[in-house]
Design a protein around this motif. Structure first.
Motif, PDB file in Angstrom:
ATOM      1  N   ILE A 111       0.865  -1.182   0.000  1.00  0.00           N
ATOM      2  CA  ILE A 111       0.000   0.000   0.000  1.00  0.00           C
ATOM      3  C   ILE A 111       0.900   1.229   0.000  1.00  0.00           C
ATOM      4  O   ILE A 111       1.759   1.386   0.874  1.00  0.00           O
ATOM      5  N   LEU A 112       0.743   2.073  -1.012  1.00  0.00           N
ATOM      6  CA  LEU A 112       1.553   3.287  -1.118  1.00  0.00           C
ATOM      7  C   LEU A 112       0.655   4.512  -1.028  1.00  0.00           C
ATOM      8  O   LEU A 112      -0.411   4.548  -1.638  1.00  0.00           O
ATOM      9  N   THR A 113       1.110   5.512  -0.276  1.00  0.00           N
ATOM     10  CA  THR A 113       0.372   6.768  -0.194  1.00  0.00           C
ATOM     11  C   THR A 113       1.381   7.910  -0.205  1.00  0.00           C
ATOM     12  O   THR A 113       2.292   7.947   0.622  1.00  0.00           O
ATOM     13  N   GLY A 114       1.286   8.781  -1.202  1.00  0.00           N
ATOM     14  CA  GLY A 114       2.237   9.885  -1.333  1.00  0.00           C
ATOM     15  C   GLY A 114       3.678   9.400  -1.377  1.00  0.00           C
ATOM     16  O   GLY A 114       4.570  10.009  -0.812  1.00  0.00           O
ATOM     17  N   SER A 115       3.907   8.293  -2.080  1.00  0.00           N
ATOM     18  CA  SER A 115       5.228   7.661  -2.048  1.00  0.00           C
ATOM     19  C   SER A 115       6.216   8.340  -2.985  1.00  0.00           C
ATOM     20  O   SER A 115       5.868   8.741  -4.097  1.00  0.00           O
ATOM     21  N   SER A 116       7.480   8.437  -2.534  1.00  0.00           N
ATOM     22  CA  SER A 116       8.544   8.798  -3.467  1.00  0.00           C
ATOM     23  C   SER A 116       8.998   7.514  -4.153  1.00  0.00           C
ATOM     24  O   SER A 116       8.476   6.443  -3.878  1.00  0.00           O
ATOM     25  N   GLY A 117       9.949   7.631  -5.057  1.00  0.00           N
ATOM     26  CA  GLY A 117      10.403   6.468  -5.807  1.00  0.00           C
ATOM     27  C   GLY A 117      10.378   6.703  -7.299  1.00  0.00           C
ATOM     28  O   GLY A 117      11.116   6.085  -8.057  1.00  0.00           O
ATOM     29  N   LEU A 118       9.501   7.631  -7.712  1.00  0.00           N
ATOM     30  CA  LEU A 118       9.468   8.034  -9.121  1.00  0.00           C
ATOM     31  C   LEU A 118       9.764   9.522  -9.268  1.00  0.00           C
ATOM     32  O   LEU A 118      10.527   9.939 -10.120  1.00  0.00           O
ATOM     33  N   PHE A 119       9.131  10.307  -8.404  1.00  0.00           N
ATOM     34  CA  PHE A 119       9.260  11.759  -8.500  1.00  0.00           C
ATOM     35  C   PHE A 119       8.773  12.375  -7.206  1.00  0.00           C
ATOM     36  O   PHE A 119       7.845  11.885  -6.588  1.00  0.00           O
ATOM     37  N   GLU A 120       9.422  13.476  -6.805  1.00  0.00           N
ATOM     38  CA  GLU A 120       8.886  14.211  -5.660  1.00  0.00           C
ATOM     39  C   GLU A 120       9.405  15.635  -5.694  1.00  0.00           C
ATOM     40  O   GLU A 120      10.484  15.903  -6.212  1.00  0.00           O
ATOM     41  N   TRP A 198      -4.101   8.215  -2.819  1.00  0.00           N
ATOM     42  CA  TRP A 198      -3.417   9.492  -3.067  1.00  0.00           C
ATOM     43  C   TRP A 198      -4.320  10.687  -2.817  1.00  0.00           C
ATOM     44  O   TRP A 198      -5.503  10.666  -3.150  1.00  0.00           O
ATOM     45  N   GLY A 199      -3.735  11.737  -2.299  1.00  0.00           N
ATOM     46  CA  GLY A 199      -4.450  13.015  -2.183  1.00  0.00           C
ATOM     47  C   GLY A 199      -4.462  13.712  -3.534  1.00  0.00           C
ATOM     48  O   GLY A 199      -3.412  13.845  -4.171  1.00  0.00           O
ATOM     49  N   ASN A 200      -5.642  14.150  -3.947  1.00  0.00           N
ATOM     50  CA  ASN A 200      -5.767  14.865  -5.218  1.00  0.00           C
ATOM     51  C   ASN A 200      -5.017  16.190  -5.201  1.00  0.00           C
ATOM     52  O   ASN A 200      -4.756  16.773  -6.248  1.00  0.00           O
ATOM     53  N   ASN A 201      -4.710  16.680  -3.997  1.00  0.00           N
ATOM     54  CA  ASN A 201      -4.063  17.992  -3.853  1.00  0.00           C
ATOM     55  C   ASN A 201      -2.647  17.857  -3.297  1.00  0.00           C
ATOM     56  O   ASN A 201      -2.110  18.799  -2.719  1.00  0.00           O
ATOM     57  N   ASP A 202      -2.058  16.685  -3.490  1.00  0.00           N
ATOM     58  CA  ASP A 202      -0.682  16.446  -3.049  1.00  0.00           C
ATOM     59  C   ASP A 202       0.253  17.255  -3.944  1.00  0.00           C
ATOM     60  O   ASP A 202       0.278  17.073  -5.149  1.00  0.00           O
ATOM     61  N   THR A 203       1.031  18.159  -3.340  1.00  0.00           N
ATOM     62  CA  THR A 203       1.971  18.970  -4.133  1.00  0.00           C
ATOM     63  C   THR A 203       3.386  18.402  -4.069  1.00  0.00           C
ATOM     64  O   THR A 203       4.268  18.833  -4.801  1.00  0.00           O
ATOM     65  N   ILE A 204       3.622  17.445  -3.180  1.00  0.00           N
ATOM     66  CA  ILE A 204       4.969  16.886  -3.009  1.00  0.00           C
ATOM     67  C   ILE A 204       5.172  15.702  -3.958  1.00  0.00           C
ATOM     68  O   ILE A 204       6.180  15.608  -4.662  1.00  0.00           O
ATOM     69  N   THR A 205       4.211  14.788  -3.979  1.00  0.00           N
ATOM     70  CA  THR A 205       4.190  13.734  -5.005  1.00  0.00           C
ATOM     71  C   THR A 205       2.829  13.890  -5.708  1.00  0.00           C
ATOM     72  O   THR A 205       1.861  13.243  -5.327  1.00  0.00           O
ATOM     73  N   PRO A 206       2.758  14.767  -6.710  1.00  0.00           N
ATOM     74  CA  PRO A 206       1.461  15.130  -7.309  1.00  0.00           C
ATOM     75  C   PRO A 206       0.726  13.930  -7.928  1.00  0.00           C
ATOM     76  O   PRO A 206       1.317  12.864  -8.128  1.00  0.00           O
ATOM     77  N   PRO A 207      -0.581  14.124  -8.234  1.00  0.00           N
ATOM     78  CA  PRO A 207      -1.396  13.013  -8.762  1.00  0.00           C
ATOM     79  C   PRO A 207      -0.796  12.280  -9.967  1.00  0.00           C
ATOM     80  O   PRO A 207      -0.978  11.080 -10.103  1.00  0.00           O
TER      81      PRO A 207
END
Length: 259
Positions: A111-120, A198-207
């Motif tokens: 289970i991943l939520t706001g995960s780095s690993g691709l982009f942040e 995922w948060g639709n408004n995540d600015t750190i690891t965007p949608p």
């Protein structure tokens, strides 16, 4: 909520409830408070485990995503958990990804939520001047859709970390390691069912990051939550827990037999 912090050798952790293990990995500024709602909800159905990641205890050479992954591997081996639902937020998600790619055998789902690993978008090039509390407050507020989630207590926790020179060096080391350790080439190898929340408004690891994970991880499902930033399990715990509960429940049901 106060939890009993257990110790097994060098490992400190929380373990609440019984059932299939749900192991929670926190992020760079993570704390137990991040997972309080999640622990309370899932301790009724699962053994919820939160290892304290040694973000500031490892020597500088091992203060990396790989170093944290080795720590989690040794912890899980020591405790002999099996059929694990492995959940990571932010940097914790990145550690979970590296773990599952190296040691998939004990993991039942990811289970991943706001995960780095691709982009942040990390701290970026404007790392805090020590002692600049307002800067830390603004950065903490950016983690959430609702700035009020950045309570004084949370801001103070982050401020205390960034006011310690050694801790700042280690945070920069971890952040750089996360950027270097891009898993885009590898994550299509993940076989376990994967839930992306995922948060639709995540600015750190965007949608778009979540969509990319969804595209690359074969057996994955993606859930977006509106009015929510980088830490859905804190900001919208009821909705987060409902999605996660549905995902874990589906894995308990034996596949329908074909007549």
């Amino acid at each position: 909520m106060e939890y009993n912090i257990q110790q097994d050798g060098k490992f400190k952790f929380i373990e609440e409830g019984e059932g299939e293990p749900l192991v929670l990995l926190h992020g760079l500024f993570g704390a137990l408070s991040n997972f309080e709602h999640l622990i309370e909800y899932f301790r009724k159905t699962n053994k919820v485990i939160v290892p304290m990641l040694p973000l500031f205890e490892l020597d500088l050479l091992h203060t990396t995503v790989g170093g944290l992954q080795k720590f989690v591997y040794k912890f899980i081996e020591t405790r002999d958990y099996n059929k694990i639902h492995l959940l990571g937020n932010s940097l914790g998600g990145h550690v979970a990804l590296v773990y599952i790619l190296k040691h998939p055998e004990r993991i039942k789902s990811l289970i991943l939520t706001g995960s780095s690993g691709l982009f942040e978008n990390g701290m970026g090039d404007s790392y805090p001047k020590r002692g600049d509390k307002e800067y830390i407050r603004k950065k903490t507020q950016l983690t959430f859709y609702d700035p009020a989630m950045a309570t004084e207590e949370l801001v103070n926790e982050c401020f205390e970390i960034t006011n310690n020179r050694i801790k700042v060096i280690k945070i920069i080391s971890l952040a750089k390691s996360a950027i270097r350790n891009n898993l885009g080439e590898e994550i299509s190898q993940i076989k376990q069912p994967t839930c992306l929340i995922w948060g639709n408004n995540d600015t750190i690891t965007p949608p778009f990051v979540a969509k990319e994970f969804h595209k690359l991880i074969p057996n994955s499902e993606l859930h977006f939550i509106d009015k929510c930033g980088h830490a859905p399990m804190m900001e919208v715990p009821d909705e987060f827990n409902k999605i996660l509960s549905g995902f874990i429940s589906k894995l308990k049901v034996p596949a329908a037999t074909v007549h």
